[in-house]
Motif scaffolding. Structure first.
Motif, PDB file in Angstrom:
ATOM      1  N   LEU A  97       0.844  -1.189   0.000  1.00 55.26           N
ATOM      2  CA  LEU A  97       0.000   0.000   0.000  1.00 55.26           C
ATOM      3  C   LEU A  97       0.880   1.240   0.000  1.00 55.26           C
ATOM      4  O   LEU A  97       1.945   1.254   0.639  1.00 55.26           O
ATOM      5  CB  LEU A  97      -0.901   0.034   1.245  1.00 55.26           C
ATOM      6  CG  LEU A  97      -1.853  -1.144   1.466  1.00 55.26           C
ATOM      7  CD1 LEU A  97      -2.581  -0.971   2.800  1.00 55.26           C
ATOM      8  CD2 LEU A  97      -2.843  -1.271   0.318  1.00 55.26           C
ATOM      9  N   VAL A  98       0.434   2.277  -0.723  1.00 55.95           N
ATOM     10  CA  VAL A  98       1.106   3.575  -0.658  1.00 55.95           C
ATOM     11  C   VAL A  98       0.070   4.601  -0.214  1.00 55.95           C
ATOM     12  O   VAL A  98      -1.016   4.678  -0.795  1.00 55.95           O
ATOM     13  CB  VAL A  98       1.697   3.974  -2.032  1.00 55.95           C
ATOM     14  CG1 VAL A  98       2.293   5.384  -1.970  1.00 55.95           C
ATOM     15  CG2 VAL A  98       2.772   2.970  -2.458  1.00 55.95           C
ATOM     16  N   PHE A  99       0.397   5.373   0.833  1.00 51.75           N
ATOM     17  CA  PHE A  99      -0.507   6.412   1.320  1.00 51.75           C
ATOM     18  C   PHE A  99       0.058   7.775   0.925  1.00 51.75           C
ATOM     19  O   PHE A  99       1.236   8.066   1.195  1.00 51.75           O
ATOM     20  CB  PHE A  99      -0.639   6.346   2.843  1.00 51.75           C
ATOM     21  CG  PHE A  99      -1.436   5.169   3.327  1.00 51.75           C
ATOM     22  CD1 PHE A  99      -0.841   3.931   3.516  1.00 51.75           C
ATOM     23  CD2 PHE A  99      -2.794   5.298   3.584  1.00 51.75           C
ATOM     24  CE1 PHE A  99      -1.577   2.841   3.960  1.00 51.75           C
ATOM     25  CE2 PHE A  99      -3.545   4.213   4.035  1.00 51.75           C
ATOM     26  CZ  PHE A  99      -2.929   2.976   4.216  1.00 51.75           C
ATOM     27  N   ALA A 100      -0.755   8.596   0.289  1.00 47.80           N
ATOM     28  CA  ALA A 100      -0.356   9.948  -0.103  1.00 47.80           C
ATOM     29  C   ALA A 100      -1.062  10.944   0.819  1.00 47.80           C
ATOM     30  O   ALA A 100      -2.288  11.110   0.747  1.00 47.80           O
ATOM     31  CB  ALA A 100      -0.737  10.210  -1.552  1.00 47.80           C
ATOM     32  N   CYS A 101      -0.294  11.573   1.694  1.00 43.12           N
ATOM     33  CA  CYS A 101      -0.882  12.482   2.683  1.00 43.12           C
ATOM     34  C   CYS A 101      -0.891  13.917   2.150  1.00 43.12           C
ATOM     35  O   CYS A 101       0.160  14.550   2.030  1.00 43.12           O
ATOM     36  CB  CYS A 101      -0.079  12.425   3.986  1.00 43.12           C
ATOM     37  SG  CYS A 101      -0.021  10.786   4.717  1.00 43.12           S
ATOM     38  N   GLY A 102      -2.100  14.378   1.866  1.00 41.21           N
ATOM     39  CA  GLY A 102      -2.241  15.752   1.399  1.00 41.21           C
ATOM     40  C   GLY A 102      -2.257  16.731   2.564  1.00 41.21           C
ATOM     41  O   GLY A 102      -2.405  16.338   3.717  1.00 41.21           O
ATOM     42  N   ARG A 103      -2.081  18.001   2.222  1.00 41.65           N
ATOM     43  CA  ARG A 103      -2.228  19.092   3.191  1.00 41.65           C
ATOM     44  C   ARG A 103      -2.924  20.239   2.470  1.00 41.65           C
ATOM     45  O   ARG A 103      -3.354  20.079   1.322  1.00 41.65           O
ATOM     46  CB  ARG A 103      -0.851  19.539   3.732  1.00 41.65           C
ATOM     47  CG  ARG A 103      -0.340  18.633   4.858  1.00 41.65           C
ATOM     48  CD  ARG A 103      -0.847  19.078   6.213  1.00 41.65           C
ATOM     49  NE  ARG A 103      -0.911  17.985   7.174  1.00 41.65           N
ATOM     50  CZ  ARG A 103      -1.205  18.188   8.455  1.00 41.65           C
ATOM     51  NH1 ARG A 103      -1.414  19.405   8.900  1.00 41.65           N
ATOM     52  NH2 ARG A 103      -1.315  17.134   9.272  1.00 41.65           N
TER      53      ARG A 103
END
Ligand SMILES: N#Cc1c(-c2ccc3cc[nH]c3c2)n[nH]c1N
Length: 246
Positions: free
Chosen positions: A107-113
């Motif tokens: 899994l790859v998690f892309a954390c936005g802001r």
């Protein structure tokens, strides 16, 4: 399982060094890799955001750093990960999703802001890997990091060997079983009396059938009080099945 997390706040994930998930990482059950998105910026200020096209408040995360980061993290690999994008506009994350994702190898998690990630990033990634936009609840956070921590914990604890007690996973709230969709009832431990409050006598009776029946009744009672929406999902057949077991 391999989990990659791309974020501008890698230190946010220090909790993943602790407790059972920390032990799972040390033992090799879980391979968590943190990546600072700013590693894929090329200006002196390591810029990751810009003003939104069409106007409006706040800033949007630029596509270039994300594109380069995802290429670097997922490219030149023998397999393809599932990309998870936490967002308030995502599909609700449930225990069923945790179970499903726990069966994925990577899994790859892309954390936005800010106001989020330029929408072209997900569209571009979707040409090379499955992409899921997911929300952990109907409230607004400042970024995807807290949501990613929640999802990583919910998924990782389901991996064989992480909890070390298959029973506790099977008895979880929301775990599939005889009475799906019931929340956990009350739990007690020593002392038998605390501040004049006694543990329910049935739990000290040694009558396992009576204990099981009491726990199911208490779970139903607590679900009716705190989560009546879950009870409406129970079919009459489920309730009939419960009645037969009482
Ligand atoms: N998942 C989730 C979220 C978020 C969230 C996720 C990502 C970003 C990026 C900027 N703001 C964000 C809020 N808020 N509430 C949720 N349930």
């Amino acid at each position: 399982m391999r989990i990659d997390i791309i974020t501008i706040f890698p230190d946010y994930f220090a909790p993943l060094d602790l407790s059972l998930i920390g032990k799972a990482r040390t033992s090799g059950l879980l391979d968590v890799r943190l990546h600072d998105l700013r590693s894929w910026t090329h200006d002196r200020h390591n810029t990751v955001d810009d003003t939104p096209y069409g106007g409006g408040p706040g800033m949007v995360m630029k596509p270039e750093p994300w594109g380069e980061a995802l290429d670097a993290v997922t490219g030149n690999a023998p397999s393809v990960p599932r990309l998870i994008l936490p967002t308030p506009s995502g599909a609700p994350f449930t225990q069923a999703d945790a179970s499903r994702l726990a069966r994925e190898p990577w899994l790859v998690f892309a954390c936005g802001r800010y106001e989020g990630i330029d929408s072209r990033v997900a569209a571009d990634a979707a040409e090379r890997m499955p992409v899921e936009e997911v929300s952990i609840g109907d409230y607004v956070l400042n970024g995807g990091e807290s949501a990613t921590l929640v999802m990583v914990e919910a998924v990782s604890r389901l991996l064989p060997g992480v909890l070390g007690n298959a029973e506790s996973v099977a008895q979880d709230s929301f775990a599939p079983g005889a009475m799906d969709n019931l929340v956990e009832g009350p739990v007690y431990t020593k002392p038998a009396v605390w501040r004049d409050r006694e543990v329910p006598p049935v739990l000290l009776s040694g009558d396992h059938g009576a204990v099981d029946r009491w726990r199911r009744d208490e779970a139903l009672r607590k679900t009716a009080r705190n989560r009546p929406d879950l009870l409406r999902r129970l079919t009459s057949e489920d309730l009939d099945q419960h009645d037969r077991q009482v």
